[in-house]
Write a protein that holds these residues in place. Structure first.
Motif: not given
Length: 394
Positions: A214-220
């Motif tokens: 997953k991307f380190d930052t929450f992403t939609v």
């Protein structure tokens, strides 16, 4: 060895759920010992120029298929024109060429597998053909003419009685019907058509279930078409709210309204929203799996909100909770299996609030991600579903 003719407008190497589904049917029928031929056109969805990029030709088996296996009809008219009359001429030409081919070649095949939409494909293959030798399977992936009315592009009210009769005749002309949405069975039977029917949703192959870090930052993420059935205004409103909340949002998009959405990102100087060019199916699945949740947004219309979009299946198969304004059986599927948030006629604020719930509740995100992968293996696995189709055919 039994021979099968697959008739479809969309096929490999085109992107989109329609072409991907037909590619999977070809590959899996072949793997089960059928001799499959495809009648289709040159790749042109969403535009023909993108297929000058050979990276879309990523299936060695299909790349090696001879011309007599994948027959691409040469069209005089162009499909993707702004003029409705030009598009109609394209569809009529395609219908007549399909009709001619099937009429003169049907005795060579044991099965005729025809997919709709577009509606002109089954009309050409099944109407006024006399007694066809092959067993005729019609795959219904959209309801027509209802979906044409739903996108509100052209007024066909005057022709609806005739078009509904042609719709019923299409169902009656098939020996068996495959549907990719449970609600289609109720619709077809409401027209007093009671043919053997099998529900087979879109899906992925076991090798495509691979999950990326997953991307380190929450992403939609949002993937796919922004066309007449999708609500570009609502997507803009969602993008503005994401910007306010500092939520990262990637949109892998194409289609007639994709430029409008890209221009909106630029004009509003959005920092947290990115538009990304389309990519091949495998690349898109891999990219999707790096995100945390996915969106599927359609126009607020009863017909459109009762479908099962390919992007919903792709999200589930990559372990992403899906957040949507869909209704009907898809709404029930998502909520009962705990694989996302579905609210019929949800507002942009409803969608963003659901995203924030997943961002702030790590246990909810983990549980719904696990549920998504479990459901994917149970319902959306092509290795399993092809056996159901073959048993249905045989």
């Amino acid at each position: 060895m039994k021979r099968l003719l697959l008739v479809t407008q969309n096929f490999y190497p085109e992107i989109g759920s329609a072409a991907n589904r037909m590619k999977n049917l070809y590959v899996h029928f072949e793997s089960k010992g059928y001799k499959v031929h495809v009648l289709t056109t040159e790749p042109s969805y969403p535009n023909e120029n993108m297929y000058m990029d050979k990276s879309y030709y990523n299936n060695a088996e299909l790349n090696a298929a001879p011309d007599y296996k994948v027959i691409r009809l040469q069209m005089s008219h162009k499909k993707h024109k702004n003029s409705m009359s030009s598009r109609l001429m394209y569809y009529m030409e395609f219908m007549m060429k399909v009709h001619y081919f099937v009429k003169h070649a049907h005795q060579k095949f044991d099965y005729l597998y025809v997919t709709s939409p577009n509606i002109f494909v089954p009309w050409g293959a099944l109407f006024f053909q006399g007694k066809l030798k092959p067993e005729k399977l019609l795959e219904v992936r959209d309801l027509w003419p209802d979906s044409v009315v739903a996108i509100d592009r052209i007024n066909i009210d005057l022709f609806m009685p005739v078009l509904k009769r042609l719709e019923k005749k299409m169902y009656m002309s098939a020996d068996k019907i495959v549907i990719n949405n449970v609600s289609f069975k109720r619709h077809i039977e409401s027209m007093n058509v009671f043919k053997p029917m099998l529900y087979i949703p879109n899906g992925v192959n076991p090798g495509e279930f691979e999950i990326e870090r997953k991307f380190d930052t929450f992403t939609v993420v949002y993937t796919g078409n922004i066309g007449y059935a999708q609500d570009v205004t609502m997507l803009k409103n969602i993008a503005l709210l994401f910007e306010q909340e500092k939520i990262h949002f990637n949109a892998v998009i194409y289609g007639v309204n994709s430029r409008q959405f890209k221009d909106f990102i630029t004009s509003e100087n959005l920092k947290y929203v990115k538009a990304i060019p389309p990519m091949s199916k495998q690349q898109c699945l891999s990219f999707t799996s790096k995100h945390h949740v996915a969106l599927s947004i359609l126009k607020e219309n009863e017909v459109l909100l009762n479908v099962l979009p390919g992007k919903v299946v792709d999200a589930i198969c990559t372990g992403l909770p899906i957040i949507t304004n869909l209704a009907g059986d898809t709404n029930t599927l998502i909520n009962q299996n705990g694989v996302g948030y579905a609210k019929a006629f949800a507002t942009a604020q409803d969608i963003v609030n659901a995203v924030k719930n997943y961002r702030d509740d790590h246990m909810l995100l983990a549980q719904h991600s696990a549920n998504a992968l479990k459901l994917a293996h149970a319902q959306f696995n092509w290795h399993e579903n092809i056996n159901k189709i073959i048993e249905f055919m045989e």
